[in-house]
Design a protein around this motif. Structure first.
Motif, mmCIF file in Angstrom:
data_model
loop_
_atom_site.group_PDB
_atom_site.id
_atom_site.type_symbol
_atom_site.label_atom_id
_atom_site.label_comp_id
_atom_site.label_asym_id
_atom_site.label_seq_id
_atom_site.Cartn_x
_atom_site.Cartn_y
_atom_site.Cartn_z
ATOM 1 N N SER A 140 4.308 -4.334 -1.015
ATOM 2 C CA SER A 140 2.890 -3.674 -0.288
ATOM 3 C C SER A 140 2.095 -3.836 1.287
ATOM 4 N N GLY A 142 0.082 -5.150 1.879
ATOM 5 C CA GLY A 142 -0.957 -6.704 2.283
ATOM 6 C C GLY A 142 -0.077 -7.939 1.925
ATOM 7 N N GLY A 183 2.896 4.758 7.515
ATOM 8 C CA GLY A 183 4.450 4.237 8.414
ATOM 9 C C GLY A 183 5.533 4.637 7.505
ATOM 10 N N GLY A 280 3.222 -0.551 -2.456
ATOM 11 C CA GLY A 280 4.365 1.091 -2.349
ATOM 12 C C GLY A 280 5.662 0.413 -1.179
ATOM 13 N N VAL A 281 5.899 -0.733 -1.374
ATOM 14 C CA VAL A 281 6.962 -0.436 -0.753
ATOM 15 C C VAL A 281 8.466 -0.009 -1.627
ATOM 16 N N ASN A 284 10.645 2.303 -1.087
ATOM 17 C CA ASN A 284 11.394 2.353 -0.606
ATOM 18 C C ASN A 284 13.149 2.495 -0.824
ATOM 19 N N LYS A 361 -5.195 -5.812 2.237
ATOM 20 C CA LYS A 361 -3.797 -3.823 1.094
ATOM 21 C C LYS A 361 -3.804 -5.429 -0.254
#
Ligand code: KG4
Ligand code: ZN
Length: 362
Positions: A140, A142, A183, A280-281, A284, A361
């Motif tokens: 994520s 963080g 980003g 969140g990553v 991808n 995060k």
């Protein structure tokens, strides 16, 4: 049937949700409300702690009311209130924990402090009914960790980042290239048309026997390339993004591949060995297909919860609260709880210099 309200305020999402556990042991999300503050922070290229804390104060009551309404629930019908007590930005954590304490005190309900990372770690049991043990890659803004999830409250951290989190590396790369915040999605989009072999970006710690990650050298290399080429054309930006993403997927491939091998050798009897990806990553696609390939090669499977449950939300906190309630892991002294900006899930794991330095995060 047990019902828990979850509250999440550890970073830039103000969230509340109600989740129930049926008599067969399956979880159901009755409501899941997330108010994102992305626009409040976009102008600064990252999360500003003071702005986040103030926004949580303004938003939280309304978000909780909506979660109760959406679920058609009354406070009196709840079995407990679960709240993220860390790790994260301390201002937001104080807002969430004080609200949860006040609600629990006024209603006589149990209060369950939850580690935000435990929320991520247990989500796949809510969505896919996974059995223990399994391996978790949490990526994520963080955190970047590989965890062995053995049971509720039983986690072994096999790897962490010694500097930047992976999402942070995506965000910083985007900022260096003039792409908007957050980003990650923009770097991924630009990378689609780029040439991943144009720049040989470094993969720090490559070849090391450690499983830990390091991404700050990669970001520095991106800065050097960008400075040397300035002004950047769209093709340059696309090639840098593609080269960056390729360095990232190769690093993940190597670290996660070795972790899967270790998991398989330490748990030979498991019928369907599972790697869960969260954070969140995990949105991808290049990273997902890399992980999927690693699992297939080894006869394992990849479980990726739906994106809205991979990123920060309160359903995962309510669910972790239910799991704790079910396992009899509700602390008697919960009202004395103090939120913790730093709170490792595996307290036995050695602290890594620089890891989670933002503490912001997860
Ligand atoms: O889990 P998350 O929503 O929030 C916390 O970090 O708590 O993760 C956000 C991070 C950001 O750094 C964002 O850039 C990254 O996830 N991210 C991505 C993608 N979508 C979001 N990184 C790479 N590729 C993506 N498609
Ligand atoms: Zn998180």
């Amino acid at each position: 049937m047990r019902k828990v309200l979850g509250i999440e305020t550890s970073c830039d999402e103000t969230a509340a949700a109600i989740v129930c556990l049926d008599d067969l042991g399956a979880g159901h999300i009755l409501s899941n409300v997330v108010a994102s503050q992305i626009e409040d922070h976009a102008a600064y290229g990252g999360v500003v702690p003071e702005i986040a804390a103030r926004a949580h104060v303004e938003l939280l009551d309304g978000v909780i009311n909506r979660a109760m309404d959406d679920a058609g629930a009354e406070l009196a019908q709840l079995d407990a209130i679960a709240v993220t007590a860390g790790p994260g930005l301390i201002g937001g954590l104080i807002v969430g924990t004080m609200t949860a304490k006040a609600m629990a005190a006024a209603s006589g309900k149990s209060l369950i402090p939850v580690n935000h990372l435990e929320g991520h770690a247990l989500t796949a049991r809510l969505t896919d009914g996974l059995a223990f043990p399994y391996l978790l890659l949490l990526v994520s803004g963080g955190h970047t960790q590989i965890l062995l999830v053995e049971g509720v409250g039983r986690y072994r951290r096999w790897a962490t980042t010694i500097d930047d989190a992976l999402g942070e590396a995506f965000d910083k790369t985007a900022k260096l290239l003039g792409l908007p915040y957050p980003g990650g999605p923009n770097v991924e989009r630009a990378a689609r048309t780029g040439d991943p072999s144009r720049f040989a970006l470094p993969r720090p710690l490559a070849g090391s026997q450690r499983l830990d990650f390091s991404f700050s050298g990669l970001k520095t290399a991106v800065r050097q390339v960008a400075t040397s080429l300035a002004p950047l054309s769209d093709a340059d930006v696309a090639d840098i993004c593609a080269s960056f993403q390729s360095a990232v997927t190769r690093t993940l491939s190597e670290r996660v591949g070795r972790s899967l091998d270790r998991f398989l050798s330490e748990h030979p009897g498991i019928a369907l060995p599972t790697l869960v990806v969260a954070g969140g990553v995990a949105a991808n696609q290049a990273i997902r297909s890399t992980l999927d390939g690693l699992c297939r090669e080894r006869g394992a499977r990849l479980v990726a919860p739906p994106l809205e449950l991979c990123t920060d939300n309160a359903a995962m906190i309510a669910w972790a609260g239910l799991e704790r309630l079910n396992a009899g892991l509700v602390p008697a002294e919960a009202f004395a709880l103090a939120p913790r900006a730093r709170w490792p899930l595996d307290e036995t794991a050695a602290a890594r210099v620089g890891s989670g330095k933002r503490g912001a995060k997860a």
